[in-house]
Design a protein around this motif. Sequence first.
Motif, PDB file in Angstrom:
ATOM      1  N   VAL A   1       0.840  -1.191   0.000  1.00  0.00           N
ATOM      2  CA  VAL A   1       0.000   0.000   0.000  1.00  0.00           C
ATOM      3  C   VAL A   1       0.876   1.241   0.000  1.00  0.00           C
ATOM      4  N   LYS A   2       0.299   2.320  -0.506  1.00  0.00           N
ATOM      5  CA  LYS A   2       0.984   3.609  -0.545  1.00  0.00           C
ATOM      6  C   LYS A   2       0.174   4.603   0.276  1.00  0.00           C
ATOM      7  N   GLN A   3       0.861   5.361   1.110  1.00  0.00           N
ATOM      8  CA  GLN A   3       0.217   6.438   1.857  1.00  0.00           C
ATOM      9  C   GLN A   3      -0.063   7.571   0.878  1.00  0.00           C
ATOM     10  N   GLN A   4      -1.286   8.075   0.898  1.00  0.00           N
ATOM     11  CA  GLN A   4      -1.683   9.147  -0.004  1.00  0.00           C
ATOM     12  C   GLN A   4      -2.180  10.341   0.801  1.00  0.00           C
ATOM     13  N   HIS A   5      -2.007  11.521   0.244  1.00  0.00           N
ATOM     14  CA  HIS A   5      -2.508  12.750   0.853  1.00  0.00           C
ATOM     15  C   HIS A   5      -3.142  13.582  -0.251  1.00  0.00           C
ATOM     16  N   ASN A   6      -4.387  13.948  -0.050  1.00  0.00           N
ATOM     17  CA  ASN A   6      -5.093  14.826  -0.975  1.00  0.00           C
ATOM     18  C   ASN A   6      -5.548  16.008  -0.139  1.00  0.00           C
ATOM     19  N   GLY A   7      -4.712  17.026  -0.074  1.00  0.00           N
ATOM     20  CA  GLY A   7      -4.999  18.126   0.836  1.00  0.00           C
ATOM     21  C   GLY A   7      -5.017  17.587   2.250  1.00  0.00           C
ATOM     22  N   PRO A   8      -6.097  17.826   2.990  1.00  0.00           N
ATOM     23  CA  PRO A   8      -6.163  17.356   4.373  1.00  0.00           C
ATOM     24  C   PRO A   8      -6.577  15.889   4.511  1.00  0.00           C
ATOM     25  N   VAL A   9      -6.915  15.241   3.411  1.00  0.00           N
ATOM     26  CA  VAL A   9      -7.412  13.865   3.456  1.00  0.00           C
ATOM     27  C   VAL A   9      -6.251  12.897   3.267  1.00  0.00           C
ATOM     28  N   SER A  10      -6.053  12.013   4.247  1.00  0.00           N
ATOM     29  CA  SER A  10      -5.006  10.992   4.175  1.00  0.00           C
ATOM     30  C   SER A  10      -5.647   9.622   4.124  1.00  0.00           C
ATOM     31  N   TYR A  11      -5.015   8.721   3.372  1.00  0.00           N
ATOM     32  CA  TYR A  11      -5.524   7.359   3.242  1.00  0.00           C
ATOM     33  C   TYR A  11      -4.419   6.505   2.640  1.00  0.00           C
ATOM     34  N   VAL A  12      -4.629   5.213   2.612  1.00  0.00           N
ATOM     35  CA  VAL A  12      -3.710   4.322   1.910  1.00  0.00           C
ATOM     36  C   VAL A  12      -4.455   3.693   0.744  1.00  0.00           C
ATOM     37  N   GLU A  13      -3.700   3.392  -0.304  1.00  0.00           N
ATOM     38  CA  GLU A  13      -4.300   2.705  -1.444  1.00  0.00           C
ATOM     39  C   GLU A  13      -3.363   1.615  -1.895  1.00  0.00           C
ATOM     40  N   LEU A  14      -3.939   0.612  -2.557  1.00  0.00           N
ATOM     41  CA  LEU A  14      -3.129  -0.476  -3.075  1.00  0.00           C
ATOM     42  C   LEU A  14      -2.176   0.030  -4.136  1.00  0.00           C
TER      43      LEU A  14
END
Length: 161
Positions: A143-156
Amino acid sequence: MDINTAEKSNPIHVNILWTGGLDSSYRMVELSRLDVTIQPYYMSDNRRSEKLELKAMKEIRQDIERHPETKCRVLPLKIIKVTDIEPDAEITAAYKRLAKIFGIGSQYDFLARFSKEVEGLELCFEKAENNNTFNVFHNNAVVKQQHNGPVSYVELDEEKT
């Protein structure tokens, strides 16, 4: 703040699977504190728990609407009938292989197929040692840690998984 009439220019749009359960409801509340637009989806397959889940989501949404720290805009819940999700032989075959090895639930077949229809769809589950789904991802996926402005999440990471 009325989350239905909040400023409609929120540049960040979050698509989320919402069940009314702890994991996805926590994520809804977490996102509600951000300047984002949330599109919740609910998968309907005539489970006995559906009425209770929908009731819980209605009550949680009302709480979010009334909370003074709410910054988000929540779009109307989209209820998707599982039987309306397009078949995908490749995904179903992959699901069957994983289910045989790891014993994951049948919902992961239709959830994977549905995720092809909705870009960036978030699936929430508890990060716990006894959570079979978490362990499948943790032990077998990159998984990769992602940041879209204030939104953080992980995606495959599709190239490495």
